[in-house]
Write an enzyme that holds these catalytic residues in place. Structure first.
Site, mmCIF file in Angstrom:
data_model
loop_
_atom_site.group_PDB
_atom_site.id
_atom_site.type_symbol
_atom_site.label_atom_id
_atom_site.label_comp_id
_atom_site.label_asym_id
_atom_site.label_seq_id
_atom_site.Cartn_x
_atom_site.Cartn_y
_atom_site.Cartn_z
ATOM 1 N N CYS A 2 0.719 -1.274 0.047
ATOM 2 C CA CYS A 2 0.135 0.003 -0.074
ATOM 3 C C CYS A 2 0.829 0.955 0.146
ATOM 4 O O CYS A 2 1.979 1.170 0.515
ATOM 5 C CB CYS A 2 -0.711 0.014 1.257
ATOM 6 S SG CYS A 2 -2.009 -1.313 1.705
ATOM 7 N N ARG A 27 5.264 -0.272 -6.234
ATOM 8 C CA ARG A 27 5.388 -1.073 -5.128
ATOM 9 C C ARG A 27 4.271 -2.091 -5.026
ATOM 10 O O ARG A 27 4.370 -3.082 -4.011
ATOM 11 C CB ARG A 27 5.022 -0.122 -3.822
ATOM 12 C CG ARG A 27 6.252 0.873 -3.817
ATOM 13 C CD ARG A 27 5.732 2.222 -2.983
ATOM 14 N NE ARG A 27 5.531 1.682 -1.513
ATOM 15 C CZ ARG A 27 6.635 1.939 -0.683
ATOM 16 N NH1 ARG A 27 7.882 2.258 -0.914
ATOM 17 N NH2 ARG A 27 6.499 1.451 0.537
ATOM 18 N N TRP A 76 -2.865 -2.924 -1.292
ATOM 19 C CA TRP A 76 -2.499 -4.278 -1.636
ATOM 20 C C TRP A 76 -3.293 -5.067 -0.621
ATOM 21 O O TRP A 76 -2.877 -5.153 0.629
ATOM 22 C CB TRP A 76 -1.039 -4.333 -1.450
ATOM 23 C CG TRP A 76 -0.345 -5.446 -1.732
ATOM 24 C CD1 TRP A 76 -0.143 -6.106 -3.211
ATOM 25 C CD2 TRP A 76 0.132 -6.702 -0.910
ATOM 26 N NE1 TRP A 76 0.822 -7.106 -3.176
ATOM 27 C CE2 TRP A 76 0.850 -7.602 -1.845
ATOM 28 C CE3 TRP A 76 -0.016 -6.916 0.455
ATOM 29 C CZ2 TRP A 76 1.043 -8.715 -1.324
ATOM 30 C CZ3 TRP A 76 0.539 -8.301 0.717
ATOM 31 C CH2 TRP A 76 1.174 -9.012 0.206
ATOM 32 N N ASN A 102 -1.632 2.385 5.588
ATOM 33 C CA ASN A 102 -0.944 1.413 5.298
ATOM 34 C C ASN A 102 -0.564 0.535 6.715
ATOM 35 O O ASN A 102 -0.145 1.325 7.678
ATOM 36 C CB ASN A 102 0.654 1.998 4.876
ATOM 37 C CG ASN A 102 0.578 2.687 3.667
ATOM 38 O OD1 ASN A 102 -0.510 2.584 2.824
ATOM 39 N ND2 ASN A 102 1.692 3.162 3.118
ATOM 40 N N GLY A 103 -0.513 -0.762 6.351
ATOM 41 C CA GLY A 103 -0.093 -1.402 7.633
ATOM 42 C C GLY A 103 -1.187 -2.408 8.048
ATOM 43 O O GLY A 103 -2.096 -2.808 7.471
ATOM 44 N N GLU A 486 18.247 -17.818 -5.809
ATOM 45 C CA GLU A 486 17.918 -16.438 -6.282
ATOM 46 C C GLU A 486 17.700 -16.607 -7.747
ATOM 47 O O GLU A 486 16.624 -15.946 -8.398
ATOM 48 C CB GLU A 486 19.153 -15.457 -6.097
ATOM 49 C CG GLU A 486 18.956 -14.169 -6.850
ATOM 50 C CD GLU A 486 18.104 -13.308 -6.429
ATOM 51 O OE1 GLU A 486 17.328 -13.593 -5.286
ATOM 52 O OE2 GLU A 486 17.562 -12.281 -6.940
ATOM 53 N N LYS A 490 14.136 -15.487 -9.472
ATOM 54 C CA LYS A 490 13.885 -14.421 -10.567
ATOM 55 C C LYS A 490 12.791 -15.159 -11.654
ATOM 56 O O LYS A 490 12.186 -14.195 -12.059
ATOM 57 C CB LYS A 490 15.241 -14.152 -11.002
ATOM 58 C CG LYS A 490 15.381 -12.642 -11.294
ATOM 59 C CD LYS A 490 15.889 -12.159 -10.147
ATOM 60 C CE LYS A 490 14.858 -11.983 -9.076
ATOM 61 N NZ LYS A 490 15.424 -10.996 -7.963
ATOM 62 N N GLU A 493 9.104 -15.491 -10.079
ATOM 63 C CA GLU A 493 8.250 -14.330 -9.723
ATOM 64 C C GLU A 493 7.979 -13.411 -11.002
ATOM 65 O O GLU A 493 6.829 -12.688 -11.048
ATOM 66 C CB GLU A 493 9.106 -13.315 -8.902
ATOM 67 C CG GLU A 493 10.336 -12.782 -8.970
ATOM 68 C CD GLU A 493 10.864 -11.932 -7.880
ATOM 69 O OE1 GLU A 493 10.276 -11.361 -7.147
ATOM 70 O OE2 GLU A 493 12.079 -11.705 -8.262
ATOM 71 N N HIS A 509 18.211 -37.612 -2.928
ATOM 72 C CA HIS A 509 17.318 -37.932 -1.636
ATOM 73 C C HIS A 509 15.886 -37.607 -1.877
ATOM 74 O O HIS A 509 15.227 -37.255 -0.701
ATOM 75 C CB HIS A 509 17.899 -36.778 -0.472
ATOM 76 C CG HIS A 509 19.354 -37.417 -0.261
ATOM 77 N ND1 HIS A 509 19.624 -38.583 0.427
ATOM 78 C CD2 HIS A 509 20.664 -36.772 -0.576
ATOM 79 C CE1 HIS A 509 21.026 -38.439 0.395
ATOM 80 N NE2 HIS A 509 21.469 -37.554 0.021
ATOM 81 N N LYS A 609 6.759 -4.270 -4.152
ATOM 82 C CA LYS A 609 8.173 -3.962 -3.909
ATOM 83 C C LYS A 609 8.694 -3.892 -2.589
ATOM 84 O O LYS A 609 9.807 -4.351 -2.420
ATOM 85 C CB LYS A 609 8.376 -2.676 -4.770
ATOM 86 C CG LYS A 609 10.019 -2.259 -4.869
ATOM 87 C CD LYS A 609 10.701 -3.207 -5.847
ATOM 88 C CE LYS A 609 12.201 -2.598 -5.674
ATOM 89 N NZ LYS A 609 12.887 -4.063 -6.099
HETATM 90 C C1 F6R Z 1 12.533 -10.213 -5.269
HETATM 91 C C2 F6R Z 1 12.631 -9.359 -4.156
HETATM 92 C C3 F6R Z 1 12.249 -9.582 -2.995
HETATM 93 C C4 F6R Z 1 12.832 -8.928 -1.915
HETATM 94 C C5 F6R Z 1 12.190 -8.828 -0.411
HETATM 95 C C6 F6R Z 1 13.145 -8.112 0.535
HETATM 96 O O1 F6R Z 1 13.217 -9.987 -6.448
HETATM 97 O O2 F6R Z 1 13.008 -8.196 -4.693
HETATM 98 O O3 F6R Z 1 12.358 -11.269 -2.636
HETATM 99 O O4 F6R Z 1 14.143 -9.059 -1.781
HETATM 100 O O5 F6R Z 1 10.853 -8.687 -0.561
HETATM 101 O O6 F6R Z 1 13.149 -6.670 0.266
HETATM 102 P P1 F6R Z 1 14.024 -5.783 0.897
HETATM 103 O O7 F6R Z 1 15.354 -5.981 0.142
HETATM 104 O O8 F6R Z 1 13.662 -4.614 0.402
HETATM 105 O O9 F6R Z 1 14.048 -5.837 2.238
#
Ligand code: F6R
Length: 614
Positions: A2, A27, A76, A102-103, A486, A490, A493, A509, A609
């Site tokens: 949000c 975001r 959100w 927000n929250g 990672e 990527k 997502e 296993h 984000k």
């Molecule tokens: C994936 C991604 C998320 C963030 C996670 C933590 O591409 O960006 O997994 O890494 O939400 O976010 P930050 O780094 O802002 O604490």
């Protein structure tokens, strides 16, 4: 997640509110809303829409409401699905008071039951609506507005940043902050309010970040700041350093692509920044050289990609500084037993510096009086303010939800920091630190060349080919295992292709049962000869079951490449920097696969984000 935006001033403000919301769109959200006070009769007017902000903008055009006091929100969903009714703003019973929030209000259920008993009627499933009704009842029972706010915040549990406007006090706005960020851009006879400074970065030069557990009463030419007990507090203004112009796509189809290509520059900028900071580093991060020399352990914490960076950095600190290093996922750490270790330093890693779980983990460690350091990309973030010290990665603003340049600059900063600590502890010489910086410059080159060398093949052949598989397995060993995690994140997502990651040694296993001709198996190599041979053996196991092998290898690793349908080969690099070398290519492949599938790459479904709720 949000976002809230607000305005109090002498100009019509709908355009500012909608533009502010659009700047924070990256975001993530699933509905949006706007409310203002009628400029002549102060009546509360509002407009809400499900889905994209463009839906709200279209709706607002049809009912051209506007005012000098206004609030906006992108939601959100947490409590209640994405519907117009659940979209913010929310109201009291008489619709004279409006809230954007927000929250999460954790005790919303109990409060709602109490309010229903006293005659309040609710329209949405949200926790936010509780704030409006509770505030409505408290205003009636308190002599002063301030008294009602103090009572309100004492009754609300959880993390929140909210803004309220009311027909009865038409020239002011209430801002309340507990744990979620909120700031005020101070203009000439006007105040710009938002959960992120980016919303008004080009409108004014001065910003007031509302401190945690504080509220502000804001008029067009005045701010009163109070703590949650109602004590008046001084206003500490800061200069705005964010530059909105740097946030455009610059001709790229997506922010993610732009950000993948910014990595070389971002790695250089991070090394240059740290190198300049080096002589005064311990002062800057508020830890003494003696404490660094006496360190016995290091702890790292983060979420998602930042946690992957931490997992990779464990190899840096253990290999370069010879310090046992523990890595924890913030969301898990918070609910585990915490054992204070002597001579320990805690490093919280977070692109945004706002991630709720990482922030709470940091706060928990702060309570134990252990030195804390935040490594983040956002100078104005809460972690910067709350950790004992901070190091800023120089990635520049990262807009795409999928982290790319933030990840590579986190690795850069952590690799550099490991060397700087080792220098302080007498394990390496000054020239070794310089060599490490040079190695990072070389890696920045390798990262970018890796993309360039394979760009055409990926675009024309490989992305269309791998976009056809709807599942995949990712394997790594040693330092390439967290990197494989990672890579899997990527791909899943942004392309929604199912991607499961394992340490390659675990294949036999259980996961081997999943492998057949329809299963691409992405393998991330290492240069260590012993681990490499083990990885070759694991690849053979997958190949023997018909697995479709894709390898990311280094020059000379012909045996591994000979097992693969597709291989990407990079020049040999410093072993600890293997993940950084592979990251550009891996991100680019995932990007192009998602592009072939027509996915909304910069804003993947269901994701945000900055994850400011738990
Ligand atoms: C994936 C991604 C998320 C963030 C996670 C933590 O591409 O960006 O997994 O890494 O939400 O976010 P930050 O780094 O802002 O604490």
């Amino acid at each position: 997640m949000c976002s809230v935006v607000g305005y109090v001033g002498t100009h019509f403000s709908r355009d500012y509110i909608l533009e502010g919301l659009s700047r924070l769109e990256y975001r993530g959200y699933d509905s949006a809303g706007f409310a203002c006070l009628h400029p002549e009769n102060n009546r509360l007017l509002y407009c809400k829409a499900k889905g994209r902000l463009s839906n709200l903008i279209e709706k607002c055009k049809q009912s051209p409401i506007d005012g000098y006091v206004a609030i906006g929100h992108t939601r959100w969903s947490t409590h209640g699905t994405s519907t117009e009714i659940n979209a913010h703003p929310h109201f009291d019973c008489n619709k004279t008071l409006s809230i954007v929030h927000n929250g999460i209000i954790e005790n919303h259920h109990d409060l709602k039951q109490q309010l229903i008993k006293t005659g309040h009627t609710f329209h949405s499933d949200t926790d936010t609506e509780i704030i409006a009704h509770l505030f409505e009842s408290l205003i009636l029972t308190h002599n002063t507005f301030k008294g009602a706010v103090v009572d309100l915040v004492n009754q609300l549990r959880g993390a929140y940043a909210f803004i309220s406007i009311s027909q009865d006090l038409p020239d002011q706005m209430l801002l309340v902050r507990k744990r979620s960020p909120l700031c005020i851009g101070v203009g000439d006879g006007q105040m710009f309010i938002a959960s992120d400074v980016l919303a008004f970065a080009d409108k004014t030069k001065k910003v007031l970040f509302i401190p945690d557990e504080h509220f502000a009463i804001v008029k067009h030419d005045m701010i009163e700041l109070y703590d949650f007990k109602g004590n008046s507090k001084p206003l500490i203004m800061q200069d705005i350093t964010s530059d909105w112009q740097a946030h455009q796509k610059n001709g790229h189809e997506h922010y993610m692509l732009k950000e993948i290509y910014e990595q070389k520059r971002a790695i250089h900028a991070t090394v240059d920044f740290l190198s300049t900071l080096s002589p005064d580093l311990w002062n800057h991060i508020d830890i003494s050289a003696e404490q660094i020399r006496n360190l016995k352990t290091i702890s790292l914490v983060g979420c998602g990609t930042s946690w992957h960076a931490a997992r990779i950095a464990q190899f840096f600190f253990e290999t370069i500084c010879k310090l046992p290093t523990k890595v924890q996922l913030a969301s898990e750490m918070r609910y585990m037993h915490f054992f204070k270790e002597p001579a320990n330093m805690h490093i919280a890693i977070s692109q945004s510096g706002e991630t709720a779980d990482t922030l709470e983990a940091l706060r928990m460690v702060n309570d134990f009086d252990i030195p804390t350091l935040a490594i983040t990309n956002v100078a104005s973030s809460t972690m910067v303010r709350e950790a004992d010290g901070f190091i800023l990665t120089q990635a520049g603003h990262e807009v795409a939800v999928a982290s790319t340049k933030a990840f590579s600059t986190q690795l850069t900063a952590l690799y550099w920091l490991a060397h700087r600590i080792a220098l302080e502890r007498g394990l390496i010489e000054q020239h070794d630190l310089k060599n490490a910086e040079q190695d990072l410059f070389i890696i920045a080159e390798v990262l970018e060349n890796g993309i360039e060398n394979y760009k055409r093949t990926i675009q024309k052949v490989l992305a269309p080919k791998y976009a056809q598989f709807n599942k995949s397995i990712f394997l790594g060993r040693h330092i390439s295992y967290p990197f494989a995690m990672e890579a899997a994140l990527k791909l899943k997502e942004i392309s929604y292709i199912f991607a499961q990651c394992y340490p390659a040694g675990e294949l036999k296993h259980g996961p081997l049962a999943l492998i057949d001709e329809q299963m691409p198996v992405y393998i991330f190599s290492v240069q260590d000869p012993i681990i490499y041979q083990k990885l070759v053996a694991n690849t053979q196991e997958a190949k023997a079951r018909g697995g479709h092998i894709v390898v990311f290898a280094f020059e000379g690793q012909d045996e591994l490449c000979s097992l693969a349908e597709t291989s990407f080969v990079l020049p040999r690099v410093k072993t600890l920097l293997e993940p950084l070398a592979m990251s550009g290519l891996m991100q680019y492949l995932a990007y192009e696969i998602a592009n072939v599938l027509g996915c909304e790459i910069d804003k993947p479904r269901n994701l945000a984000k900055s994850v400011t709720v738990e």
